[in-house]
Motif scaffolding. Sequence first.
Motif, mmCIF file in Angstrom:
data_model
loop_
_atom_site.group_PDB
_atom_site.id
_atom_site.type_symbol
_atom_site.label_atom_id
_atom_site.label_comp_id
_atom_site.label_asym_id
_atom_site.label_seq_id
_atom_site.Cartn_x
_atom_site.Cartn_y
_atom_site.Cartn_z
ATOM 1 N N UNK A 25 -0.246 -4.243 -17.424
ATOM 2 C CA UNK A 25 0.453 -3.022 -17.000
ATOM 3 C C UNK A 25 0.142 -2.592 -15.572
ATOM 4 N N UNK A 26 0.058 -3.557 -14.664
ATOM 5 C CA UNK A 26 -0.135 -3.218 -13.257
ATOM 6 C C UNK A 26 1.211 -2.873 -12.638
ATOM 7 N N UNK A 27 1.226 -1.858 -11.790
ATOM 8 C CA UNK A 27 2.461 -1.486 -11.097
ATOM 9 C C UNK A 27 2.491 -2.182 -9.753
ATOM 10 N N UNK A 28 3.488 -3.026 -9.582
ATOM 11 C CA UNK A 28 3.635 -3.748 -8.322
ATOM 12 C C UNK A 28 4.581 -2.969 -7.408
ATOM 13 N N UNK A 29 4.158 -2.786 -6.179
ATOM 14 C CA UNK A 29 4.958 -2.040 -5.212
ATOM 15 C C UNK A 29 5.762 -3.011 -4.360
ATOM 16 N N UNK A 30 6.992 -2.672 -4.056
ATOM 17 C CA UNK A 30 7.887 -3.540 -3.323
ATOM 18 C C UNK A 30 7.788 -3.384 -1.822
ATOM 19 N N UNK A 31 8.713 -4.006 -1.113
ATOM 20 C CA UNK A 31 8.744 -3.906 0.351
ATOM 21 C C UNK A 31 8.830 -2.442 0.779
ATOM 22 N N UNK A 32 8.156 -2.139 1.846
ATOM 23 C CA UNK A 32 8.163 -0.775 2.353
ATOM 24 C C UNK A 32 7.099 0.110 1.744
ATOM 25 N N UNK A 33 6.289 -0.445 0.850
ATOM 26 C CA UNK A 33 5.224 0.372 0.253
ATOM 27 C C UNK A 33 4.108 0.579 1.279
ATOM 28 N N UNK A 34 3.304 1.567 1.027
ATOM 29 C CA UNK A 34 2.207 1.862 1.952
ATOM 30 C C UNK A 34 1.091 0.826 1.799
ATOM 31 N N UNK A 35 0.263 0.723 2.814
ATOM 32 C CA UNK A 35 -0.878 -0.188 2.755
ATOM 33 C C UNK A 35 -1.816 0.192 1.614
ATOM 34 N N UNK A 36 -1.978 1.479 1.359
ATOM 35 C CA UNK A 36 -2.860 1.944 0.279
ATOM 36 C C UNK A 36 -2.338 1.504 -1.094
ATOM 37 N N UNK A 37 -1.011 1.623 -1.299
ATOM 38 C CA UNK A 37 -0.426 1.190 -2.571
ATOM 39 C C UNK A 37 -0.595 -0.309 -2.773
ATOM 40 N N UNK A 38 -0.374 -1.082 -1.719
ATOM 41 C CA UNK A 38 -0.512 -2.526 -1.831
ATOM 42 C C UNK A 38 -1.971 -2.921 -2.056
ATOM 43 N N UNK A 39 -2.897 -2.254 -1.375
ATOM 44 C CA UNK A 39 -4.320 -2.519 -1.573
ATOM 45 C C UNK A 39 -4.732 -2.217 -3.015
ATOM 46 N N UNK A 40 -4.240 -1.099 -3.550
ATOM 47 C CA UNK A 40 -4.543 -0.744 -4.936
ATOM 48 C C UNK A 40 -4.025 -1.810 -5.890
ATOM 49 N N UNK A 41 -2.791 -2.282 -5.657
ATOM 50 C CA UNK A 41 -2.213 -3.323 -6.506
ATOM 51 C C UNK A 41 -3.043 -4.611 -6.459
ATOM 52 N N UNK A 42 -3.499 -4.994 -5.279
ATOM 53 C CA UNK A 42 -4.226 -6.254 -5.137
ATOM 54 C C UNK A 42 -5.662 -6.208 -5.648
ATOM 55 N N UNK A 43 -6.354 -5.100 -5.394
ATOM 56 C CA UNK A 43 -7.806 -5.101 -5.586
ATOM 57 C C UNK A 43 -8.359 -4.156 -6.647
ATOM 58 N N UNK A 44 -7.671 -3.102 -6.970
ATOM 59 C CA UNK A 44 -8.245 -2.106 -7.875
ATOM 60 C C UNK A 44 -7.915 -2.455 -9.325
ATOM 61 N N UNK A 45 -8.936 -2.767 -10.085
ATOM 62 C CA UNK A 45 -8.759 -3.123 -11.487
ATOM 63 C C UNK A 45 -9.697 -2.293 -12.353
#
Length: 109
Positions: A25-45
């Motif tokens: 149930x990870x939320x993947x952010x698309x193009x135009x997302x903020x760096x913080x959202x993308x960092x959260x998607x990649x690293x925060x578990x």
Amino acid sequence: MLILECPYCGIKGEETEFHAGGEAHLKRFGPGSSDEDFETYLFMRENPKGVHLERWRHANGCGKWFHAARCTMTLEVFGTYSAQSFEPPKEIKDILTAKRPGWSWRNFK
């Protein structure tokens, strides 16, 4: 050892029959997302002591991905369900509530 059941083909087997795929149930952010959202998607578990929702693949069977609810302390598996679900089904939530009153995981209760 974990005993999992594939919700697609119904095969029950030891964890060696399957392949773990990390947190569900990870939320993947698309193009135009903020760096913080993308960092959260990649690293925060989540790394809970207790109830955890995970992705699994039936590697030595039908090959499909599914989700499993289990306890990281006791290795008890509460149930498995389709990977296309946005949240655990009511039956699994009811089992979790009965066996682990007050459980929560991310936004699920």
